[in-house]
Enzyme design. Sequence first.
Site, PDB file in Angstrom:
ATOM      1  N   SER A   1       0.843  -1.198   0.000  1.00 34.61           N
ATOM      2  CA  SER A   1       0.000   0.000   0.000  1.00 34.61           C
ATOM      3  C   SER A   1       0.880   1.249   0.000  1.00 34.61           C
ATOM      4  O   SER A   1       1.759   1.373  -0.843  1.00 34.61           O
ATOM      5  CB  SER A   1      -0.968  -0.047   1.182  1.00 34.61           C
ATOM      6  OG  SER A   1      -1.983   0.924   1.041  1.00 34.61           O
TER       7      SER A   1
ATOM      8  N   ASP B   1     -10.419  -3.161  -5.507  1.00 35.70           N
ATOM      9  CA  ASP B   1      -9.954  -2.184  -4.519  1.00 35.70           C
ATOM     10  C   ASP B   1     -10.917  -1.002  -4.422  1.00 35.70           C
ATOM     11  O   ASP B   1     -11.164  -0.311  -5.405  1.00 35.70           O
ATOM     12  CB  ASP B   1      -8.559  -1.687  -4.911  1.00 35.70           C
ATOM     13  CG  ASP B   1      -7.808  -1.042  -3.753  1.00 35.70           C
ATOM     14  OD1 ASP B   1      -8.467  -0.519  -2.842  1.00 35.70           O
ATOM     15  OD2 ASP B   1      -6.565  -1.078  -3.773  1.00 35.70           O
TER      16      ASP B   1
ATOM     17  N   HIS C   1      -8.570  -4.359  -1.429  1.00 33.82           N
ATOM     18  CA  HIS C   1      -7.263  -3.813  -1.081  1.00 33.82           C
ATOM     19  C   HIS C   1      -6.514  -4.691  -0.078  1.00 33.82           C
ATOM     20  O   HIS C   1      -7.036  -5.007   0.987  1.00 33.82           O
ATOM     21  CB  HIS C   1      -7.429  -2.408  -0.503  1.00 33.82           C
ATOM     22  CG  HIS C   1      -6.142  -1.672  -0.292  1.00 33.82           C
ATOM     23  ND1 HIS C   1      -5.325  -1.279  -1.337  1.00 33.82           N
ATOM     24  CD2 HIS C   1      -5.524  -1.254   0.842  1.00 33.82           C
ATOM     25  CE1 HIS C   1      -4.269  -0.647  -0.856  1.00 33.82           C
ATOM     26  NE2 HIS C   1      -4.366  -0.610   0.464  1.00 33.82           N
TER      27      HIS C   1
END
Length: 320
Positions: A104, A223, A301
């Site tokens: 991330s 996501d 995600h």
Amino acid sequence: MQLVSSLFLCFTSVLALAQSAPRPLVLWHGLGDSHSSPGMLQFASRIKEMHPGIFVHSIYIEEDLGKDRQAGFYGNANEQIEFVASQLSSIPELQGGFDAIGLSQGGQFLRAYIERFNSPPVNNLITFGSQHMGISDIPECKRYDVVCQVARRTAKQAVYGEWAQKNLIQAQYYRDPFNMEAYLSANKFLTSVNNEVSTSRNDTYSRNLASVGKLVLVLFTEDKTVVPKESAWFGTEDIDEESEDVRMSGEQIPLMKSRKSDSERGIIPMRLQPIYLENWIGLRELDERDAIVFETCEGEHMQMGDCWEDLILKFVGGQD
């Protein structure tokens, strides 16, 4: 003579061992995580099983796990990257270079390290669901995550204010496509590492990033945390004519306005972006030698499942 022979054999054995050892690996965790959380420890352990003998370092901003997690929300990204550069330069095992994985927001932070420092140098960089072209929405928080909720509420209220841009990590990679003037004026992190400000472009950034072996960009297909999710592939949200007309009329567009669905929202892909076409950070140079790899993981995600394993086998731990 016998002593000399023994020393020579010892030296050659050590040299052979060093040459056969996997290239070291550096990890940078994502938002809401810490350097040695159970998930990060399990991830590192699995990599060590795949590459026996590999040295793995998990980047920390604070050694205390709670404070390290909080540093993912609160702090100055530029200062944190400078701190990490000093941290990596002090680790003997990394001095010959290393592969790197950014989870991330850790992905764009590792890219910033490469562009600004890269000493010791990165060979391959893999980023999972990273916000390379920023976010146009502040990620939602889990129901009982008070630290996240406070940071998110503060960021929403004054995302381009001086305090937010110096102290709230997510605000420092918030890129509002409806207010690029404010973004380019206020932001001191993402505008810098993307070389978006024409008067202060740094050629070192493009040289350093173009020096990596492979840049592996992983996008999560479902996501909803990263908006737009294509930011993981250096894509940005395309502003339609109606939205642009509203902006030009002076009508305020709320920060958290309802966004179009993925199927409705237009995306400008990497190869049509000025950052690529004008090679601001070395992307075009990398792409021209087939050094950019676009990958996907099915799911939301950071729901990595087993999609990461082939990438680790292929792009981590190789020998120079």
